[in-house]
Design an enzyme around this catalytic site. Structure first.
Site, PDB file in Angstrom:
ATOM      1  N   GLY A  12       9.283  -3.623  -0.029  1.00 36.72           N
ATOM      2  CA  GLY A  12       9.658  -2.736   1.077  1.00 36.72           C
ATOM      3  C   GLY A  12       8.980  -3.174   2.370  1.00 36.72           C
ATOM      4  O   GLY A  12       9.557  -3.088   3.456  1.00 36.72           O
ATOM      5  N   ASN A  13       7.749  -3.694   2.243  1.00 36.28           N
ATOM      6  CA  ASN A  13       7.025  -4.150   3.430  1.00 36.28           C
ATOM      7  C   ASN A  13       7.666  -5.393   4.040  1.00 36.28           C
ATOM      8  O   ASN A  13       7.622  -5.589   5.245  1.00 36.28           O
ATOM      9  CB  ASN A  13       5.557  -4.437   3.081  1.00 36.28           C
ATOM     10  CG  ASN A  13       4.812  -3.152   2.756  1.00 36.28           C
ATOM     11  OD1 ASN A  13       4.762  -2.244   3.555  1.00 36.28           O
ATOM     12  ND2 ASN A  13       4.262  -3.070   1.549  1.00 36.28           N
ATOM     13  N   LYS A 130      -1.627   9.544  -5.775  1.00 36.24           N
ATOM     14  CA  LYS A 130      -1.102   8.613  -4.777  1.00 36.24           C
ATOM     15  C   LYS A 130      -0.774   9.369  -3.485  1.00 36.24           C
ATOM     16  O   LYS A 130       0.166  10.158  -3.431  1.00 36.24           O
ATOM     17  CB  LYS A 130       0.148   7.920  -5.298  1.00 36.24           C
ATOM     18  CG  LYS A 130       0.621   6.834  -4.360  1.00 36.24           C
ATOM     19  CD  LYS A 130       1.672   5.942  -4.949  1.00 36.24           C
ATOM     20  CE  LYS A 130       2.221   4.947  -3.940  1.00 36.24           C
ATOM     21  NZ  LYS A 130       1.214   4.081  -3.324  1.00 36.24           N
ATOM     22  N   LYS A 214       7.790  -0.053  -7.873  1.00 34.69           N
ATOM     23  CA  LYS A 214       9.041  -0.808  -8.015  1.00 34.69           C
ATOM     24  C   LYS A 214       8.854  -2.113  -8.802  1.00 34.69           C
ATOM     25  O   LYS A 214       9.775  -2.585  -9.458  1.00 34.69           O
ATOM     26  CB  LYS A 214       9.684  -1.092  -6.661  1.00 34.69           C
ATOM     27  CG  LYS A 214       8.957  -2.092  -5.782  1.00 34.69           C
ATOM     28  CD  LYS A 214       9.671  -3.414  -5.690  1.00 34.69           C
ATOM     29  CE  LYS A 214       8.975  -4.463  -4.879  1.00 34.69           C
ATOM     30  NZ  LYS A 214       7.574  -4.415  -4.552  1.00 34.69           N
ATOM     31  N   LYS A 276       2.085  -6.303  -9.208  1.00 35.06           N
ATOM     32  CA  LYS A 276       2.986  -7.452  -9.347  1.00 35.06           C
ATOM     33  C   LYS A 276       2.529  -8.332 -10.505  1.00 35.06           C
ATOM     34  O   LYS A 276       3.337  -8.824 -11.291  1.00 35.06           O
ATOM     35  CB  LYS A 276       3.030  -8.269  -8.054  1.00 35.06           C
ATOM     36  CG  LYS A 276       3.555  -7.476  -6.876  1.00 35.06           C
ATOM     37  CD  LYS A 276       3.693  -8.327  -5.635  1.00 35.06           C
ATOM     38  CE  LYS A 276       3.756  -7.445  -4.403  1.00 35.06           C
ATOM     39  NZ  LYS A 276       4.700  -6.329  -4.498  1.00 35.06           N
TER      40      LYS A 276
END
Ligand code: ADP
Ligand code: MG
Length: 331
Positions: A12-13, A130, A214, A276
């Site tokens: 998204g970044n 979060k 994600k 990741k």
């Protein structure tokens, strides 16, 4: 190499090139640039399932909610994630279709509204941690609490909303993704990790107050589809040891064991690179496929083994030669 399947996760970044200019025209620029790289990948013979993050975009929606809270009802997290799947999916879908037209490629693109099932019994829901959205005035904090949100004091800096970030259990629309891939579509699915849902009595799905990582959802989809390649496209060309220090060392390749070893040594930041690494390790270990972490402009070079960090069970990658450039500067 016709018809090999890749699941590509776009950060998204990486769709906000300059955080000081996050408006829609600039988002289009970033989406169109990324779409050109994905289309080139399809032209090189890959079938592609695209997932994307939504951190900054969900942040904008949350901020709009906060600013408008005195006049307008606010939206729960599942509705916000669903909204970002629509907007980001629309932009990617249009930009990709335009790229295929320019290249005279006969490929159809479809965005699939995707729900991801989480377990309401997961311990993550006991202590939502979060932080999302901005800092709140005491009045706004009270209003969000009254609407059922968890609001905490964030490290002495002010009140913020918090949600749980539980692991994804399964992707509800997986059979639809599989069918669409089989029918030749480029599928955009699992955006923002998927709309978080949980099962209630009478086997009913309901939105859950959560955000799902994600990278984890993308790994779940890649594993379930037995993809040949799981490619994470983010803001860095490679993964590094001693990231952002004078000892920084870019990595061309690692095995899942090496990745876990580096992780234990603390090389991967929690909340950015660590999910990741966990995602690629689980995919590679489970399927024996290859994973790559790189940035959008280096996707094609990475597929040729000339860029990115490659993760495979043994040292030879599926996508080609892996150069020994340890310690050299890459970008
Ligand atoms: P995305 O939106 O793609 O999920 P994130 O910001 O969550 O992007 O994660 C990618 C970022 O992780 C990189 O831009 C980099 O700043 C950071 N990072 C943390 N540790 C490392 C590392 N060891 N090697 C490379 N990048 C790292
Ligand atoms: Mg991230």
């Amino acid at each position: 190499m016709p018809d090999r399947l890749a699941v590509v996760a776009i950060g998204g970044n990486s769709l906000i090139e300059d955080p000081s200019q996050p408006d829609i025209p600039h988002q289009w620029d970033a989406v169109r640039t990324t779409a050109a790289h994905i289309a080139a990948m399809c032209a090189a013979g890959w079938r592609v399932v695209l997932t994307h993050g939504n951190g900054p975009q969900a942040g904008f929606a949350l901020r709009r909610n906060e600013l408008a809270a005195s006049e307008m009802f606010t939206e729960p997290m599942d509705i916000i994630v669903a909204g970002t799947q629509g907007t980001i999916g629309y932009m990617l879908q249009q930009a990709l279709a335009n790229e295929f037209n320019v290249r005279n490629m006969d490929r159809q693109v479809v965005t699939l509204l995707t729900q991801t099932q989480v377990d309401v019994g997961d311990p993550a829901f006991d202590t939502p941690s979060k932080p999302i959205g901005g800092y709140l005035t005491p009045e706004a904090a009270e209003q969000f609490r009254a609407e059922g949100w968890d609001v905490i004091e964030d490290a002495g800096r002010g009140m913020r909303r918090v949600v749980a970030s539980p692991p994804p259990q399964q992707v509800v629309e997986l059979p639809a993704i599989r069918s669409l891939v089989g029918a030749g579509f480029v599928v955009i699915a699992g955006g923002g990790g998927g709309v978080p849902v949980s099962i209630h009595k009478n086997r009913e799905y309901r939105g859950a107050p959560a955000v799902i990582d994600k990278d984890r959802t993308a790994a779940l989809i890649a594993g379930a589809l037995h993809a040949d390649l799981f490619l994470i496209s983010t803001a860095v060309e490679r993964v590094a040891l001693h990231y952002n220090t004078p000892q920084q060392q870019w990595l061309d390749h690692m095995t899942p064991q090496e990745a876990l070893h580096y992780q234990q040594e603390g090389h991967f930041a929690r909340g950015s690179m660590m999910p990741k690494i966990e995602a690629v390790v689980s995919f590679v270990t489970e399927t024996g496929g290859e994973a790559i972490i790189t940035n959008p402009p280096n996707i094609l070079r990475a597929l040729e083994g000339q860029a990115g960090t490659h993760i495979t069970v043994d040292s030879a990658g599926l996508t080609g030669k892996i150069e020994e450039t340890h310690g050299k500067e890459s970008q």
